[in-house]
Design a protein around this motif. Sequence first.
Motif, PDB file in Angstrom:
ATOM      1  N   UNK A  52       0.410  -5.048   2.959  1.00 49.47           N
ATOM      2  CA  UNK A  52      -0.204  -5.616   1.764  1.00 49.47           C
ATOM      3  C   UNK A  52      -1.568  -5.001   1.440  1.00 49.47           C
ATOM      4  N   UNK A  53      -1.993  -4.010   2.248  1.00 47.23           N
ATOM      5  CA  UNK A  53      -3.213  -3.281   1.925  1.00 47.23           C
ATOM      6  C   UNK A  53      -3.103  -1.889   2.523  1.00 47.23           C
ATOM      7  N   UNK A  54      -4.034  -1.018   2.172  1.00 47.98           N
ATOM      8  CA  UNK A  54      -3.895   0.416   2.408  1.00 47.98           C
ATOM      9  C   UNK A  54      -3.702   0.776   3.875  1.00 47.98           C
ATOM     10  N   UNK A 116      -7.598  12.817   0.973  1.00 50.17           N
ATOM     11  CA  UNK A 116      -7.802  11.389   0.952  1.00 50.17           C
ATOM     12  C   UNK A 116      -8.411  10.881  -0.340  1.00 50.17           C
ATOM     13  N   UNK A 117      -8.340   9.572  -0.514  1.00 50.95           N
ATOM     14  CA  UNK A 117      -8.875   8.948  -1.717  1.00 50.95           C
ATOM     15  C   UNK A 117      -9.713   7.724  -1.419  1.00 50.95           C
ATOM     16  N   UNK A 118      -9.072   6.617  -1.050  1.00 53.61           N
ATOM     17  CA  UNK A 118      -9.799   5.367  -0.829  1.00 53.61           C
ATOM     18  C   UNK A 118     -10.553   5.436   0.498  1.00 53.61           C
ATOM     19  N   UNK A 142     -16.976  12.289  -1.932  1.00 51.60           N
ATOM     20  CA  UNK A 142     -17.208  11.164  -2.838  1.00 51.60           C
ATOM     21  C   UNK A 142     -16.505  11.319  -4.185  1.00 51.60           C
ATOM     22  N   UNK A 143     -16.336  12.559  -4.642  1.00 51.28           N
ATOM     23  CA  UNK A 143     -15.662  12.802  -5.916  1.00 51.28           C
ATOM     24  C   UNK A 143     -14.192  12.410  -5.878  1.00 51.28           C
ATOM     25  N   UNK A 144     -13.614  12.227  -4.674  1.00 54.22           N
ATOM     26  CA  UNK A 144     -12.211  11.817  -4.539  1.00 54.22           C
ATOM     27  C   UNK A 144     -12.063  10.301  -4.501  1.00 54.22           C
ATOM     28  N   UNK A 145     -13.168   9.582  -4.420  1.00 58.22           N
ATOM     29  CA  UNK A 145     -13.135   8.161  -4.112  1.00 58.22           C
ATOM     30  C   UNK A 145     -12.974   7.256  -5.308  1.00 58.22           C
ATOM     31  N   UNK A 146     -12.945   5.962  -5.038  1.00 54.83           N
ATOM     32  CA  UNK A 146     -12.616   4.959  -6.056  1.00 54.83           C
ATOM     33  C   UNK A 146     -13.666   4.856  -7.154  1.00 54.83           C
ATOM     34  N   UNK A 147     -14.899   5.245  -6.891  1.00 57.09           N
ATOM     35  CA  UNK A 147     -15.964   5.094  -7.885  1.00 57.09           C
ATOM     36  C   UNK A 147     -16.048   6.267  -8.855  1.00 57.09           C
TER      37      UNK A 147
END
Length: 274
Positions: A52-54, A116-118, A142-147
């Motif tokens: 239910x989560x990553x 990777x992402x999150x 950081x450019x791959x991340x959620x923000x």
Amino acid sequence: MRSVVGTDDLLLVTLDTLRFDVAEELAAAGRIPHLARHLPGGRWERRHAPGSFTFASHQAIFAGFLPTPAAPGPHPRLFAARFAGSETTAGGTFVYDTPDLVSGLADAGYRTVCVGGVGFFNRQGPLGTVLPGMFQESHWEPEFGVASPTSFEAQVARAEEVVAALPADRRLFLFVNVSALHQPNWFHLPGATREAGDSRETHAAALEYVDRHIGRLFAAASSRRRCFAIVCSDHGTAYGDDGYTGHRLGHEVVWTVPYAQFFLPGPDAPEGAR
């Protein structure tokens, strides 16, 4: 998969947090044309997430437990560790003698690469090293991340670099965890604001954003030879459904995910097959 592993390149894309109902609606409405052209019959398969989560879901996926068809089973698996009594290991299953699929593919001669992402892939703390640490090569910025409003473009650019640098005779297992669907995603919908926050509509806009760029990822993954691709969500998320928000909870919108598997023809495929 016994006839695929060792012959084709492999691509696994997890569209982190993508809800099945949103994915299904956008495909039916023609709003994700680049993904839809590869979906069998133009439709996503309805499946149940293994977590239910990553973190939980990816631990299961990397152990060979992909999202399960949402119908009574048992359902033969594509990949499985060798263990006695498995009811989902079939004649066509790729069976490995290592603790996880990633190392099993490495033993079969694949270069294993994670983009990777999150946050569970960011290597910024001990927990963030567990999943990417399974791979021979891992990338996160950081450019791959959620923000980042341009996260997927940056991830695709890195994947293109990875593929270009790999010797032509080396098989590749490329894994991409797409962070764009995960909150915050309000910035993908024109006119949305930080104050208003995320919604089912901004979630949908994030999937449209991913669709605009995923063709480049598919082209890179199949640029050397035919590629077997799996594109799925690891879990969904709630936007006020029955009072629930987020995930790591037992709601239907969290456990029900879209799934697709298909071949991406390689450069030697007949004209019109690509």
